[in-house]
Scaffold this motif. Structure first.
Motif, PDB file in Angstrom:
ATOM      1  N   MET D  19       0.796  -1.220   0.000  1.00  0.00           N
ATOM      2  CA  MET D  19       0.000   0.000   0.000  1.00  0.00           C
ATOM      3  C   MET D  19       0.833   1.277   0.000  1.00  0.00           C
ATOM      4  SD  MET D  19      -3.018  -1.014   2.626  1.00  0.00           S
ATOM      5  CE  MET D  19      -3.911   0.523   2.423  1.00  0.00           C
ATOM      6  N   THR D  20       1.961   1.231   0.670  1.00  0.00           N
ATOM      7  CA  THR D  20       2.728   2.474   0.762  1.00  0.00           C
ATOM      8  C   THR D  20       3.247   2.911  -0.604  1.00  0.00           C
ATOM      9  OG1 THR D  20       3.201   2.123   3.084  1.00  0.00           O
ATOM     10  CG2 THR D  20       4.675   3.597   1.893  1.00  0.00           C
ATOM     11  N   PRO D  21       3.930   2.042  -1.353  1.00  0.00           N
ATOM     12  CA  PRO D  21       4.238   2.463  -2.719  1.00  0.00           C
ATOM     13  C   PRO D  21       2.983   2.728  -3.553  1.00  0.00           C
ATOM     14  CG  PRO D  21       5.084   0.234  -2.262  1.00  0.00           C
ATOM     15  CD  PRO D  21       4.582   0.764  -0.995  1.00  0.00           C
ATOM     16  N   GLY D  24       2.155   6.104  -3.351  1.00  0.00           N
ATOM     17  CA  GLY D  24       3.040   6.850  -4.243  1.00  0.00           C
ATOM     18  C   GLY D  24       2.523   6.880  -5.671  1.00  0.00           C
ATOM     19  N   LEU D  25       2.071   5.749  -6.168  1.00  0.00           N
ATOM     20  CA  LEU D  25       1.541   5.706  -7.531  1.00  0.00           C
ATOM     21  C   LEU D  25       0.256   6.532  -7.627  1.00  0.00           C
ATOM     22  CD1 LEU D  25       1.986   1.884  -8.302  1.00  0.00           C
ATOM     23  CD2 LEU D  25       3.552   3.751  -8.869  1.00  0.00           C
ATOM     24  N   PHE D  26      -0.595   6.370  -6.639  1.00  0.00           N
ATOM     25  CA  PHE D  26      -1.860   7.098  -6.597  1.00  0.00           C
ATOM     26  C   PHE D  26      -1.599   8.601  -6.651  1.00  0.00           C
ATOM     27  CE2 PHE D  26      -5.442   8.810  -3.917  1.00  0.00           C
ATOM     28  CZ  PHE D  26      -6.497   8.406  -4.717  1.00  0.00           C
ATOM     29  N   SER D 205      -4.879   3.186  -7.032  1.00  0.00           N
ATOM     30  CA  SER D 205      -6.097   2.948  -6.248  1.00  0.00           C
ATOM     31  C   SER D 205      -6.491   1.480  -6.283  1.00  0.00           C
ATOM     32  CB  SER D 205      -7.233   3.843  -6.723  1.00  0.00           C
ATOM     33  OG  SER D 205      -7.680   3.427  -7.981  1.00  0.00           O
ATOM     34  N   ILE D 206      -6.182   0.806  -7.384  1.00  0.00           N
ATOM     35  CA  ILE D 206      -6.430  -0.636  -7.467  1.00  0.00           C
ATOM     36  C   ILE D 206      -5.584  -1.369  -6.427  1.00  0.00           C
ATOM     37  CG2 ILE D 206      -6.078  -2.674  -8.907  1.00  0.00           C
ATOM     38  CD1 ILE D 206      -6.677  -0.798 -11.345  1.00  0.00           C
ATOM     39  N   LEU D 207      -4.308  -1.036  -6.387  1.00  0.00           N
ATOM     40  CA  LEU D 207      -3.429  -1.703  -5.424  1.00  0.00           C
ATOM     41  C   LEU D 207      -3.797  -1.316  -3.991  1.00  0.00           C
ATOM     42  CD1 LEU D 207       0.019  -1.521  -7.251  1.00  0.00           C
ATOM     43  CD2 LEU D 207      -1.583  -3.426  -7.124  1.00  0.00           C
TER      44      LEU D 207
END
Ligand SMILES: Nc1ncnc2c1ncn2[C@@H]1O[C@H](COP(=O)(O)OP(=O)(O)O)[C@@H](O)[C@H]1O
Ligand SMILES: Nc1ncnc2c1ncn2[C@@H]1O[C@H](COP(=O)(O)OP(=O)(O)O)[C@@H](O)[C@H]1O
Ligand SMILES: Nc1ncnc2c1ncn2[C@@H]1O[C@H](COP(=O)(O)OP(=O)(O)O)[C@@H](O)[C@H]1O
Lengths: 119, 406, 406, 406, 119, 119
Positions: D19-21, D24-26, D205-207
């Motif tokens: 979730m933490t990365p 980052g993507l989000f 958001s998917i991850l």
């Protein structure tokens, strides 16, 4: 020589290319641009607000031809893209090129635009 | 209850959840840039809407108390009565809620698969309506027939380990049917619709492969030898199918990445109904057969000149059909005592039942999908206007662009 | 059998499966756009091909009945005799098939790692041949020696919790060796090969970190305290290594994202052989040491002017070497009673055995890889022609482009 | 100890790690291309640095032996004394180390969330300092108060199943506070900062959704009915919130993908404190309420003209506040006997305690964050110069560009 | 003043840039294009069928220089890119620019092309 | 007619566009380029080494207008972008276009540049 810059719809690129090829115009350069004609813009969404983006993707087709050929090229492009009567059919700009150099052979001008030296 | 089983089923549910947006990525990479977001959004919105449909009434229709072998009752509306206690028939060692959750993800992915037939010209609102109707009128009954306590196909003895028939045949056939109702994309047959991002498609297929372990392995509903076996056959069939696709495309041209990604998914589809019932060598055969089937069907679909845009029928419907039939051939009680023996082990009966269930799924899905799609098309309208199609669905339906770039 | 253990090992297998394509993404972001797909495809194709090799005969060679401490027999061809019953020696509480599946993912990822040495000019077909030969002739024996019942390194008492020696040293050394055989990329030393997408590399490293929990934690083959411990040391070493890399690169320039992504992976590599045997502070030291080792080795490799394109040797071979030796230093029976005490706890023996196993892996991998690569190079040809290299492997090998864009 | 519980908690830890990365993507997709890497890097660096802070002293401060109900002692420095044996109070059926690992991922994600307030102009080094101070001085005490044995909010009876208060309120309020200290981006209010890649945000958001199953489901710390229930309510609330956001934005304009991705995350935030305590229908209400709350708060924040760039306050702080209060309304012992009854079941007490804990989190986080941010701003400097901002943080802070493209 | 538009291979950009820099030509603009010369196309694969894509990535390097310098610039580019005897070495188009304005200072024409006013 | 090619900062595009629109110049084409003026380069990092990238992203705004209007357009662009005193404010190149064709209608030259025929 003349440089023809035609800004057309992505969908038409293949057809234009094929038509030009059929007429013997092989060399050309294309790239992606965004643009708008006399039409307005489109409002896009950002989370809870909105913002305006008024450009649409187009293709810039750039082709340099001997002066004698340029009208033919323009006609071909207009012919193909005009079928599409909706707005945004595109625009063509013609300007003058002083000199053309084929890097591989160092040929200049019209010689650099024909395939002759290739064989 | 068994904590190991719960852990595995929970984990499997998480994996399957990932698959629905992964379908979006897989499909999203195949369309033109101007429709990229809208394509992903079709799948993503199924995840959102069918989650709610399922907990409210979909689960109850599918798995609730049987009414005449045809449908579940609404007794379990809003999961009323579905609680921590296991349901003895569906899954005796995990909370009933865990089974419900696991099945939810199956219900969710199915309409997402169909979306491949609609991309690049569907109205977003029309697809929302379609998916709710389709899920309620096609998926829920079909799931009841095959898996619900009292369902008539289940009673007949049809095998569908993880949804080859219920999910892949129904969605594939629905896609073909829907493509016959919705208008073609502008310029179909004349324009080359170049896929915008094979990398995105590849990423989607990677996540699909990953998630499919939960899909198939989780269908054992326990952390046991069958789950292990199902995952292995899944993996092997995916590999065999992808390799086959690679070789076929190499022969005709070059081993394309798009082809290998497709081959992978096709292998996963084909093994789905069979994974918990067949051995390793049959799994390889099923994978190879899946690739051959789907590849030919894409060519066929092209020849038919139908704009079933992302070949859901060929890749899911036909690979699922092959898988369901192959289950009737290769299933073996030596692998799974709860299964049955197939044709290869001298049992004609299972083979015939499998054929019957395939025919039922085809006919039912085709008929119902036609009615639903036609009804929407006549009333609300299925596809956007040509101008909106040309601008692209990202802007026209969602007011956005995938990548900001001048 | 224990369902909790099965759940965990299954889940770990899923996580590791994800790692092989993640290597593809990690590498894919580092090459030029015209080779992006082909780079991902190298890893993806390993997943496909070695899956089949493994179930057919690879597993049998690696873990099958021992022949002279050197290799497993072919008794388990096509997983014949590998079933639901646990194998008492390998993993007593889970189906034998689950152990086979878990090990499959190790066999799959190893040649994928090597692909980093080949990118941007390898013939796709040649790489397929290479990987099958290499996996059969290098990986399978090496796995047998270290982990197979009766393997001679195992009998010596060498420790390799999750494959530092078997996977990372062998692949890293193979990469360096292969780079000496395959020709350099056109313009090497003159042209700047700018990485096309650091975002993709970062995504790859994120998924690698995620998957590595299965890799290292799953190697306990049970859901127990050792698994928990292994995951924690893994996480800590990754963080320590990434932070070290960040600081080093900051001192010389700026804290680059590419560097941090690399540092993360290096930390994961370094802790791999040690994760189930060492404490928290040693894990931090191992992470830091990994970063220092690999960083210097990249500089060294640059100086040597070898086109080992994506530094597999520095990042896997050397970090793996450091990790294997560090295991001989920091391992402690207080952490894992099934392990051994290392140098720090007064046991010189383990340290020497670790050194020996490192030397064996280096020599064996270098020699065999050289033979295999040379043979392919002389017969089939390892690299593409210059024109194909210039057009890019995506088009020349796969007939596709990563992104459609005029 | 129970292997099923261990398997589930381990797996949950893996999911949360992702979730933490994913944050980052989000976030990375929402900024301009020139700041894409730097935005992801903020989250990624938290994962690296706080991992080390946590094992060294953060865990001990949060969960170590209580000192005056306010803070844990340093007895567990470097995890000294934290071992395989379960901690009877925190989690009786899994190794103490597993609990530590699970909590680590919570500590890691919290400062990553705050980074959304800083993007596009923060100095990377300043953010590193900020996160260490903030985690130590805000997160660790707050975690102790709510979850630590002896913590005063815990003793009061406040409920926070998976961190609505400890994680989302504190981080959201910190973001708003930090935004008041750090200078606005150049051109704020005048320039349109177009998000560069909605696809990346969607992937994030998917991850996040995927990882959140571990976040909320894992908080049961066992593979039991509560874990199952928590995952289901989580899924349902996410769906309800996303759908609500879609409808709101449709009414005002069009159903944007960015909005749906945001709505999803907001729903996940809102259900976090409640997921293990409330029923299905309340979960739907919490999801809807979360979307309405956050949507209005974004409009509000815009009106206030504060450059809290990625709306962490609206999406985490306010949805978390709503969730914490809603827990006081909808919690039910029928769902979870270890919980309490809420307002709806006639218990005013829980409601008041929830309100109190919200107020505490707001005040404490705002005050401390202000001090920390101000101190860094006055000494080291929080933001980069205007030239560096214009060139972009990717180049100026990390010496790199997200995509190599002429 | 002359505008030189050179369409070259990506690999050669760095070398060309360095050579121009060495000769004192600092200011320039580049962008990504696709193009083809007199050569044919390439056939690509789409699942079970094939499609044709016949453009390759190139770099467009655009540089405006005083009339007196343009031959030098052309020579440098040809010199560097010609080394590469394979096809696709590139093409150069030269045209006339009527006016140049440096936005920052408002300087015009040749003054706008030199670094003088920067100090 | 004149072709104006203005290479400006991304941040300024919206303002320039609005100002041009206000002055009645609707049609235009933009694309992404990289460039440098007389300034130097930036050194970037690659794992354990470094490499130099010296181009920054800019926007190319291309607009063709009747000869009589071009000075106005140039002035508007300079006006807006000059506010930003830092380096890299941008450059404008003006050249001559021989012919303009609106594809949809076939109109030529100045007629092709006005919105009149649209109604
Ligand atoms: N005056 C102009 N200068 C530069 N580009 C233009 C101009 N007018 C139009 N274009 C380009 O041509 C494209 C197509 O224009 P189009 O919408 O067909 O023009 P019109 O609406 O005037 O018929 C636009 O998207 C834009 O990129
Ligand atoms: N007539 C032309 N008009 C526009 N661009 C051209 C033309 N001919 C070539 N180009 C551009 O120059 C690039 C390099 O051409 P090249 O293949 O070297 O030419 P040739 O084969 O004639 O020597 C092409 O990719 C294309 O972008
Ligand atoms: N001589 C030139 N030829 C082509 N493009 C140029 C030239 N000089 C500048 N440019 C373009 O203009 C952009 C802005 O230039 P700028 O840095 O403002 O120029 P200066 O530093 O000379 O004031 C550059 O990024 C480049 O793309």
């Amino acid at each position: 020589m003349k440089k023809i810059e035609a800004i057309i719809k992505e969908e038409n690129l293949d057809a234009v290319k094929d038509a030009l090829e059929a007429a013997g115009f092989i060399g050309m350069t294309v790239y992606s641009v965004k643009g708008r004609g006399m039409g307005g813009g489109i409002t896009l969404e950002w989370r809870a607000g909105t913002y305006k983006v008024d450009f649409l993707h187009k293709i810039m087709l750039m082709i340099v031809v001997p002066e004698s050929d340029y009208q033919k090229v323009v006609d071909i492009i207009v012919e193909i893209c005009r079928a599409d009567v909706a707005s945004g059919a595109g625009k063509i700009f013609v300007s003058t090129v002083d000199e053309v150099i084929r890097i591989r052979t160092g040929e200049r001008n019209e010689a650099a635009l024909t395939g002759s030296s290739r064989a | 209850m068994n904590t190991g089983d719960i852990a595995w089923v929970l984990m499997s549910s998480c994996l399957i959840m990932l698959m629905t947006p992964a379908v979006g990525l897989f499909y999203g990479g195949m369309v033109r840039r101007k429709n990229l977001l809208s394509t992903i959004m079709l799948s993503f919105s199924v995840l959102i809407v069918i989650t709610l449909q399922w907990v409210l009434f979909g689960y109850s229709l599918s798995f609730g108390p049987d009414k005449g072998h045809l449908i579940g009752g609404l007794e379990w509306f809003a999961l009323n009565g579905v609680g921590e206690m296991p349901h003895a028939v569906y899954a005796a060692t995990i909370p009933h809620m865990a089974f419900m959750m696991f099945q939810m993800k199956f219900a969710v992915i199915t309409p997402a698969l169909i979306s491949g037939a609609f991309v690049e010209r569907v109205r977003f609102s029309a697809f929302l309506i379609f998916m709710v109707l389709w899920s309620t009128l096609v998926y829920d009954p079909m799931a009841h027939w095959m898996w619900g306590e009292g369902g008539w196909l289940r009673n007949l003895g049809a095998l569908d380990f993880a949804g080859g028939t219920v999910i892949h045949i129904t969605s594939g056939v629905a896609a073909l049917t829907a493509a016959l109702v919705i208008r073609k994309r502008k310029g179909y047959g004349r324009i080359n619709y170049e896929p915008y991002s094979i990398v995105l498609t590849l990423l989607g297929s990677i996540l699909l492969w990953f998630g499919w372990f939960g899909f198939n392995g989780g269908s054992a509903l326990a952390a046991n030898g069958v789950a292990v076996h199902a995952i292995i056959t899944t993996n092997v069939a995916a590999a065999a199918s992808a390799l086959t696709w690679m070789i076929i495309s190499w022969r005709s041209h070059r081993p394309g990445v798009m082809g290998v990604a497709t081959g992978t998914v096709v292998g996963l589809v084909a093994i789905t109904p069979a994974c918990g019932y067949v051995g390793i060598l049959p799994a390889i055969i099923i994978g190879i057969g899946g690739a051959l089937t789907s590849y030919s069907c894409i060519l066929l679909r092209n020849k038919w000149n139908i704009d079933e845009t992302l070949d859901v029928w060929a890749c899911h419907g036909m690979a699922g059909t092959w898988g369901a039939i192959a289950t009737g051939i290769f299933a073996s009680k030596a692998i799974n005592p709860n299964g049955a023996d197939g044709l290869m082990y001298g049992n004609v009966n299972l083979f015939l039942v499998q054929l019957a269930s395939v025919v039922v799924a085809w006919v039912f899905s085709a008929a119902m999908t036609f009615l639903i799609a036609k009804a929407i098309s006549k009333t609300w309208g299925l596809s956007v206007g040509e101008a909106e199609e040309e601008v692209g669905l990202d802007i026209s339906q969602h007011g956005e662009e995938a990548y900001a770039s001048v």
